[in-house]
Motif scaffolding. Structure first.
Motif, PDB file in Angstrom:
ATOM      1  N   ASN A   1      16.557  -3.884  -2.107  1.00  0.00           N
ATOM      2  CA  ASN A   1      17.805  -3.247  -1.694  1.00  0.00           C
ATOM      3  C   ASN A   1      18.298  -3.943  -0.420  1.00  0.00           C
ATOM      4  N   ALA A   2      19.238  -3.344   0.250  1.00  0.00           N
ATOM      5  CA  ALA A   2      19.810  -3.973   1.441  1.00  0.00           C
ATOM      6  C   ALA A   2      18.827  -4.038   2.607  1.00  0.00           C
ATOM      7  N   HIS A   3      17.735  -3.275   2.512  1.00  0.00           N
ATOM      8  CA  HIS A   3      16.820  -3.157   3.650  1.00  0.00           C
ATOM      9  C   HIS A   3      15.516  -3.932   3.479  1.00  0.00           C
ATOM     10  N   TYR A   4      15.036  -4.077   2.226  1.00  0.00           N
ATOM     11  CA  TYR A   4      13.735  -4.727   2.038  1.00  0.00           C
ATOM     12  C   TYR A   4      13.566  -5.271   0.621  1.00  0.00           C
ATOM     13  N   ARG A   5      12.529  -6.119   0.481  1.00  0.00           N
ATOM     14  CA  ARG A   5      12.047  -6.577  -0.817  1.00  0.00           C
ATOM     15  C   ARG A   5      10.611  -6.081  -0.971  1.00  0.00           C
ATOM     16  N   HIS A   6      10.308  -5.585  -2.157  1.00  0.00           N
ATOM     17  CA  HIS A   6       8.959  -5.106  -2.446  1.00  0.00           C
ATOM     18  C   HIS A   6       8.285  -6.092  -3.399  1.00  0.00           C
ATOM     19  N   PHE A   7       7.221  -6.766  -2.912  1.00  0.00           N
ATOM     20  CA  PHE A   7       6.461  -7.714  -3.718  1.00  0.00           C
ATOM     21  C   PHE A   7       5.220  -7.025  -4.289  1.00  0.00           C
ATOM     22  N   HIS A   8       4.941  -7.333  -5.558  1.00  0.00           N
ATOM     23  CA  HIS A   8       3.784  -6.735  -6.223  1.00  0.00           C
ATOM     24  C   HIS A   8       3.193  -7.763  -7.181  1.00  0.00           C
ATOM     25  N   TYR A   9       1.854  -7.829  -7.224  1.00  0.00           N
ATOM     26  CA  TYR A   9       1.174  -8.786  -8.088  1.00  0.00           C
ATOM     27  C   TYR A   9       0.045  -8.065  -8.817  1.00  0.00           C
ATOM     28  N   PRO A  10       0.343  -7.518 -10.001  1.00  0.00           N
ATOM     29  CA  PRO A  10      -0.644  -6.701 -10.719  1.00  0.00           C
ATOM     30  C   PRO A  10      -1.888  -7.471 -11.123  1.00  0.00           C
ATOM     31  N   GLU A  11      -1.780  -8.811 -11.223  1.00  0.00           N
ATOM     32  CA  GLU A  11      -2.946  -9.609 -11.592  1.00  0.00           C
ATOM     33  C   GLU A  11      -4.016  -9.629 -10.499  1.00  0.00           C
ATOM     34  N   MET A  12      -3.633  -9.282  -9.273  1.00  0.00           N
ATOM     35  CA  MET A  12      -4.604  -9.275  -8.175  1.00  0.00           C
ATOM     36  C   MET A  12      -4.161  -8.249  -7.134  1.00  0.00           C
ATOM     37  N   LEU A  13      -4.407  -7.000  -7.446  1.00  0.00           N
ATOM     38  CA  LEU A  13      -3.969  -5.900  -6.579  1.00  0.00           C
ATOM     39  C   LEU A  13      -4.669  -5.925  -5.228  1.00  0.00           C
ATOM     40  N   ILE A  14      -5.818  -6.568  -5.166  1.00  0.00           N
ATOM     41  CA  ILE A  14      -6.616  -6.587  -3.943  1.00  0.00           C
ATOM     42  C   ILE A  14      -6.119  -7.627  -2.946  1.00  0.00           C
ATOM     43  N   ARG A  15      -5.188  -8.472  -3.367  1.00  0.00           N
ATOM     44  CA  ARG A  15      -4.670  -9.528  -2.486  1.00  0.00           C
ATOM     45  C   ARG A  15      -3.500  -8.974  -1.665  1.00  0.00           C
ATOM     46  N   TYR A  16      -3.744  -8.719  -0.400  1.00  0.00           N
ATOM     47  CA  TYR A  16      -2.745  -8.085   0.456  1.00  0.00           C
ATOM     48  C   TYR A  16      -1.474  -8.927   0.581  1.00  0.00           C
ATOM     49  N   ASP A  17      -1.643 -10.265   0.620  1.00  0.00           N
ATOM     50  CA  ASP A  17      -0.493 -11.154   0.808  1.00  0.00           C
ATOM     51  C   ASP A  17       0.418 -11.221  -0.420  1.00  0.00           C
ATOM     52  N   SER A  18       0.022 -10.552  -1.499  1.00  0.00           N
ATOM     53  CA  SER A  18       0.852 -10.524  -2.704  1.00  0.00           C
ATOM     54  C   SER A  18       1.396  -9.135  -3.009  1.00  0.00           C
ATOM     55  N   ASN A  19       1.003  -8.164  -2.198  1.00  0.00           N
ATOM     56  CA  ASN A  19       1.388  -6.768  -2.435  1.00  0.00           C
ATOM     57  C   ASN A  19       1.835  -6.154  -1.119  1.00  0.00           C
ATOM     58  N   PHE A  20       3.148  -6.225  -0.860  1.00  0.00           N
ATOM     59  CA  PHE A  20       3.657  -5.821   0.452  1.00  0.00           C
ATOM     60  C   PHE A  20       5.165  -5.618   0.379  1.00  0.00           C
ATOM     61  N   ILE A  21       5.705  -5.144   1.479  1.00  0.00           N
ATOM     62  CA  ILE A  21       7.160  -5.009   1.617  1.00  0.00           C
ATOM     63  C   ILE A  21       7.631  -5.898   2.759  1.00  0.00           C
ATOM     64  N   GLU A  22       8.707  -6.622   2.487  1.00  0.00           N
ATOM     65  CA  GLU A  22       9.307  -7.513   3.470  1.00  0.00           C
ATOM     66  C   GLU A  22      10.653  -6.937   3.904  1.00  0.00           C
ATOM     67  N   PHE A  23      10.743  -6.576   5.164  1.00  0.00           N
ATOM     68  CA  PHE A  23      11.995  -6.015   5.685  1.00  0.00           C
ATOM     69  C   PHE A  23      13.014  -7.122   5.930  1.00  0.00           C
ATOM     70  N   LYS A  24      14.269  -6.852   5.588  1.00  0.00           N
ATOM     71  CA  LYS A  24      15.353  -7.800   5.831  1.00  0.00           C
ATOM     72  C   LYS A  24      15.929  -7.628   7.234  1.00  0.00           C
ATOM     73  N   ASN A  25      15.820  -6.424   7.751  1.00  0.00           N
ATOM     74  CA  ASN A  25      16.260  -6.116   9.113  1.00  0.00           C
ATOM     75  C   ASN A  25      15.182  -5.278   9.776  1.00  0.00           C
ATOM     76  N   LEU A  26      15.130  -5.322  11.091  1.00  0.00           N
ATOM     77  CA  LEU A  26      14.144  -4.508  11.793  1.00  0.00           C
ATOM     78  C   LEU A  26      14.453  -3.032  11.577  1.00  0.00           C
ATOM     79  N   PRO A  27      13.525  -2.277  10.988  1.00  0.00           N
ATOM     80  CA  PRO A  27      13.807  -0.872  10.704  1.00  0.00           C
ATOM     81  C   PRO A  27      13.665   0.008  11.944  1.00  0.00           C
ATOM     82  N   SER A  28      14.388   1.103  11.953  1.00  0.00           N
ATOM     83  CA  SER A  28      14.138   2.131  12.956  1.00  0.00           C
ATOM     84  C   SER A  28      12.830   2.825  12.596  1.00  0.00           C
ATOM     85  N   LEU A  29      12.305   3.624  13.507  1.00  0.00           N
ATOM     86  CA  LEU A  29      11.064   4.331  13.222  1.00  0.00           C
ATOM     87  C   LEU A  29      11.236   5.262  12.029  1.00  0.00           C
ATOM     88  N   THR A  30      12.365   5.934  11.949  1.00  0.00           N
ATOM     89  CA  THR A  30      12.620   6.842  10.825  1.00  0.00           C
ATOM     90  C   THR A  30      12.657   6.072   9.510  1.00  0.00           C
TER      91      THR A  30
END
Length: 252
Positions: A19-48
């Motif tokens: 969406n306008a705020h983030y990209r959600h990456f997911h890799y079902p072939e290796m769920l244990i790999r943190y670098d493949s299963n994460f969210i990347e923010f496009k802008n710095l989010p507020s705490l809320t």
């Protein structure tokens, strides 16, 4: 050199939501790999905003048996204020990556050493690479190392990834993965086993990349808190920016 950003760095994973705020990456072939299963923010989010996305990712991972959450912040933005306080209070591991690039012509010359042999990985030596990486990946647990073996085999069949090994006096000593795109090649997982360090093997692996792709820009990311980044600076790599990573692992 074309303007290189973190967008040029390869991410192993699928974008399952954006969406306008983030990209959600997911890799079902290796769920244990943190670098493949994460969210990347496009802008710095507020705490809320962060808490809302944090809850979403935690629930998403729980449904899939994953015990971590990870977030990447936009490039070249530092943490501060109430978000930084919250992350520290909630036990997040906060680190940062640094982006580097170089034209092969600017990489320093490397002294030839007949004891070092650089080889492309083929059907004949693939199992040697798998065994070498497995031993190193055990530091992250047996299950991670086992799943990583399957990933190595998948990447062996990927035409855009070249796997390279270094041998020292006939013994497997290190490796690097080369990720190829139109204008760049990325150095990934550059590793020299501890007993073979300080022999010039890392430089020879990099020299192999430079010689193999003289007309492309070579890029890599380094842990901002590790010492290898100092080596890259001495080797004439150009520093291009940083990116914060936030990670939390829940105990079972």
């Amino acid at each position: 050199m074309k303007q290189i950003t973190f967008e040029d760095i390869f991410t192993l994973g699928n974008i399952v939501s954006e969406n306008a705020h983030y990209r959600h990456f997911h890799y079902p072939e290796m769920l244990i790999r943190y670098d493949s299963n994460f969210i990347e923010f496009k802008n710095l989010p507020s705490l809320t905003e962060f808490k809302k996305v944090e809850k979403y990712l935690r629930n998403y991972h729980l449904k899939r048996g994953q015990n971590h959450i990870k977030f990447c912040l936009p490039a070249n933005i530092k943490l501060a204020g109430e978000l930084n306080v919250y992350l520290n209070n909630m036990g997040y591991k906060i680190g940062f990556l640094e982006l580097y690039a170089i034209k092969p012509i600017h990489f320093p010359s490397v002294v030839s050493n007949p004891d070092i042999d650089i080889q492309m990985v083929t059907d004949k030596n693939l199992e040697v690479l798998i065994n070498l990486k497995y031993k190193n990946d055990l530091a992250f647990g047996k299950e991670f190392a086992r799943q990583k073996t399957d990933l190595i085999r998948r990447q062996f069949d990927d035409k855009d990834i070249q796997q390279v090994m270094a041998f020292y006096k006939g013994s497997p000593a290190g490796y690097v993965d080369i990720i190829i795109s139109n204008e760049t090649v990325e150095i990934d997982e550059l590793t020299v086993n501890e007993m073979f360090q300080n022999k010039g093997i890392g430089s020879r692996l990099q020299r192999f990349v430079m010689d193999s792709f003289p007309n492309k820009t070579v890029i890599l990311v380094a842990d901002g808190e590790d010492t290898p980044k100092e080596m890259y600076k001495k080797q004439n790599y150009q520093y291009l920016g940083f990116k914060y990573e936030l990670q939390k692992v829940y105990q079972d």
